[in-house]
Design an enzyme around this catalytic site. Structure first.
Site, PDB file in Angstrom:
ATOM      1  CB  THR A 397      -0.921  -0.047   1.245  1.00 14.80           C
ATOM      2  OG1 THR A 397      -1.736  -1.201   1.143  1.00 14.80           O
ATOM      3  CG2 THR A 397      -1.820   1.152   1.386  1.00 14.80           C
ATOM      4  N   GLY A 484       0.591  -0.223   5.806  1.00 12.97           N
ATOM      5  CA  GLY A 484       1.073  -1.067   6.900  1.00 12.97           C
ATOM      6  C   GLY A 484       0.110  -2.173   7.284  1.00 12.97           C
ATOM      7  N   GLY A 485      -0.902  -2.433   6.448  1.00 14.13           N
ATOM      8  CA  GLY A 485      -1.871  -3.465   6.807  1.00 14.13           C
ATOM      9  C   GLY A 485      -2.565  -3.074   8.100  1.00 14.13           C
TER      10      GLY A 485
HETATM   11  N1  GLU Z   1      -5.447  -3.803   2.281  1.00 15.13           N
HETATM   12  C1  GLU Z   1      -5.173  -3.102   3.485  1.00 15.13           C
HETATM   13  C2  GLU Z   1      -6.332  -2.211   3.838  1.00 15.13           C
HETATM   14  O1  GLU Z   1      -7.073  -1.817   2.994  1.00 15.13           O
HETATM   15  C3  GLU Z   1      -3.948  -2.276   3.410  1.00 15.13           C
HETATM   16  C4  GLU Z   1      -2.755  -3.114   3.268  1.00 15.13           C
HETATM   17  C5  GLU Z   1      -1.459  -2.372   3.475  1.00 15.13           C
HETATM   18  O2  GLU Z   1      -1.400  -1.334   4.098  1.00 15.13           O
HETATM   19  O3  GLU Z   1      -0.477  -2.851   2.972  1.00 15.13           O
HETATM   20  O4  GLU Z   1      -6.493  -1.874   4.955  1.00 15.13           O
END
Ligand code: GLU
Length: 577
Positions: A397, A484-485
């Site tokens: 991201t 950062g997920g």
């Molecule tokens: N897919 C995650 C989200 O939408 C973000 C993943 C990331 O930050 O790498 O919250």
């Protein structure tokens, strides 16, 4: 002490970013190269400022602003470049959340370009033949992981409302880079040879292999003529160039291939509409912080800020172990609630008002205590019956912030979900795996539905929480955000506490070590020994085994202009004029 603390943290983190050897973990013992200076990534400017995750993207944004473009114009051009030079993180095939501040009206709008599940998806989307959730990467690499991409449609919508330069012109810088080639950065090179299964997927291998059979590496010139052709169609037809016509057909064709083919149809793509609504704005210290609404990470971040608002953290500082204890406890409490309750509000009841009610936040803050004990979700007003969450989120991201010459501001987090999304490509770009942001298991053991269970036309919950900070009177103060997920909540919380509570510069604020406290896990960058020891005495043993690094970018109003900072853990820069 603060000075030493910052530089030591920034240097070892920059090492992890540059090697890219194992993007998931930054080793505490790694020796940092002397060149890792955070300062080179920051900047001051009088009129406009851009901070983005790649220098080519930052430069493109500044060039657009120099031509008189608006913050939204710059966002369109930056996204087009990021999709090319940082394809591991975001792109045409992904989704996004964007907060927009209008300098004239002081209005803050939340644009939602989150992917949607196909209408053929059910809550059993990620269950195997045995009725059990698929192993995570089997789900990611399948056609079923791709949702209808929303980032381009969202930007198209925002450009209709706030664009100044012609839409088509905004794709020219990226088109030129795609057809003439761009220099592969160390971070991209690290991702190409990383252990991520998507990097070994056939489409990724084909794209990233040189004629001599070797993978593209740092400093190589990489061309992507297919990406240039795709941009031409989007430049001409807007989001319809992506969501209808030949590219849409290619997307459908590719996700219908095995393993685990999708039900996605041309009608799903053509029906996609981004949304916009008032941002979720709540008080923090003497400011107002605005984030997107659910299903984004906005509510989770606001819960954490609301809890910290009941503490003395602002009076403490980054060298104070008690401050980090409060920070970690607020994070844990907020994660517990957001994991339990946040899903797509078009499908499930998300008790946002109850979760952010000052009386409820006070009750939650009272649980901070003096030592880390077990934490669990609370029961806010309006809490629905939902089961436990089984959502997993690895990283891929990007975040960028822009202030234009009129003072309009963009804070946008954009993603293909995992590194290179699903690993599948069409027409020069990667397809997202955003649907694995759903809870793979739709229910708990007694059948109670999870708030974030998959469903037809539903948006998966996100951690993304781009933020814009205002004075109570509506003046712009700061913009920040990070990838950062699930750690996004912790990263954004840190930067907001550091900027607003501890009055640190954007560069120092983003460079501070991260602490991601969730449940009984305390993943962290290296902290000074006395802080680690004091936290251990309070029941928090920090470990360096943590998820995705932060990629924070931030801008604040300062000295009649703007100061920007970019995360030394990645390749971002902040520039303006
Ligand atoms: N897919 C995650 C989200 O939408 C973000 C993943 C990331 O930050 O790498 O919250």
């Amino acid at each position: 002490m603060r000075r030493l603390f910052l530089l030591a943290g920034a240097a070892s983190l920059a090492f992890a970013a540059v090697t890219g050897a194992n993007p998931a973990v930054s080793p505490a013992s790694a020796k940092a190269p002397a060149a890792a200076s955070a300062e080179k990534q920051s900047g001051f400017a009088r009129h406009v400022m851009v901070a983005a995750a790649n220098p080519l993207a930052t430069q493109t944004g500044v060039d657009v602003l120099r031509k008189g473009g608006s913050a939204i114009d710059a966002a369109v051009a930056i996204q087009a470049v990021l999709g090319l030079v940082e394809p591991q993180s975001s792109g045409l095939g992904g989704g996004s959340f964007m907060i927009y501040y209008d300098a004239k009206t002081h209005k803050v709008t939340a644009y939602d370009g989150r992917e949607k599940a196909p209408m053929g998806a059910t809550n059993r989307l990620f269950l195997g033949e045995d009725g059990k959730p698929l192993p995570f990467f089997e789900a990611v690499l399948g056609g079923i992981s791709t949702g209808v991409p929303g980032a381009v449609a969202m930007l198209d919508m925002a450009h209709h409302e706030h664009g100044k330069l012609p839409w088509a012109d905004l794709f020219k810088p990226a088109e030129k880079l795609a057809s003439e080639g761009f220099i592969v950065s160390p971070r991209l090179a690290g991702m190409i040879t990383s252990k991520a299964p998507q990097a070994k997927a056939p489409d990724a291998v084909r794209y990233f292999t040189k004629p001599d059979g070797m993978p593209y590496t740092t400093g190589d010139l990489l061309k992507n003529p297919a990406y240039a052709r795709t941009l031409q169609l989007i430049a001409k037809y807007g989001a319809s160039g992506l969501l209808t016509g030949p590219i849409a057909q290619d997307i459908v064709g590719r996700v219908h291939e095995g393993p685990r083919p999708s039900t996605l149809t041309l009608a799903d793509l053509a029906a996609y509409r981004p949304t916009k609504q008032e941002a979720l704005c709540k008080p923090f210290l003497t400011y107002v912080v605005c984030t997107p609404q659910a299903p984004s990470g906005g509510p989770g971040l606001q819960i954490a800020l609301g809890i910290l608002n009941q503490t003395d953290i602002a009076k403490r500082g980054p060298d104070d172990a008690k401050a980090w204890f409060e920070f970690a406890q607020a994070s844990r409490l907020a994660y517990a609630d957001r994991d339990r309750y946040v899903g797509d509000p078009a499908f499930v009841k998300v008790p946002v008002a109850g979760l952010l009610d000052p009386a409820y936040l006070k009750e939650r803050a009272a649980l901070i205590g003096e030592k880390a004990g077990p934490v669990t979700f609370g029961i806010p007003e309006g809490a629905p019956e939902v089961g436990p969450d089984k959502t997993a989120e690895p990283g891929g991201t990007s975040h960028f912030v822009i202030v234009d010459a009129q003072g309009n501001v963009v804070s946008m987090t954009t993603t293909v979900e995992s590194i290179f999304g699903s690993g599948r490509m069409v027409d020069g770009f990667f397809l997202n795996n955003q649907l694995t942001d759903f809870s793979l298991s739709p229910t708990d053991s007694d059948g109670t539905p999870a708030a974030n269970a998959p469903g037809p036309g539903k948006r998966p919950r996100s951690s993304m929480a781009p933020a814009i900070v205002l004075t109570p009177g509506g003046k712009f103060v700061a913009a920040a955000g990070s990838p950062g997920g699930s750690a996004i909540q912790a990263y954004n919380l840190k930067v907001l506490v550091a900027l607003l509570g501890w009055k640190m510069s954007p560069q120092d604020a983003v460079s501070l070590p991260n602490l991601v406290a969730k449940g009984d896990n305390y993943g962290a960058d290296p902290f000074p020994e006395p802080i680690m020891q004091a936290l251990a005495e309070r029941g928090m043993t920090l470990s360096t085994a943590r998820g995705e690094n932060s990629g924070l970018q931030a801008i604040v109003v300062k000295n009649g202009g703007y100061e920007g900072g970019a995360d030394p853990r990645r390749e971002g820069t902040a520039r303006g004029f």
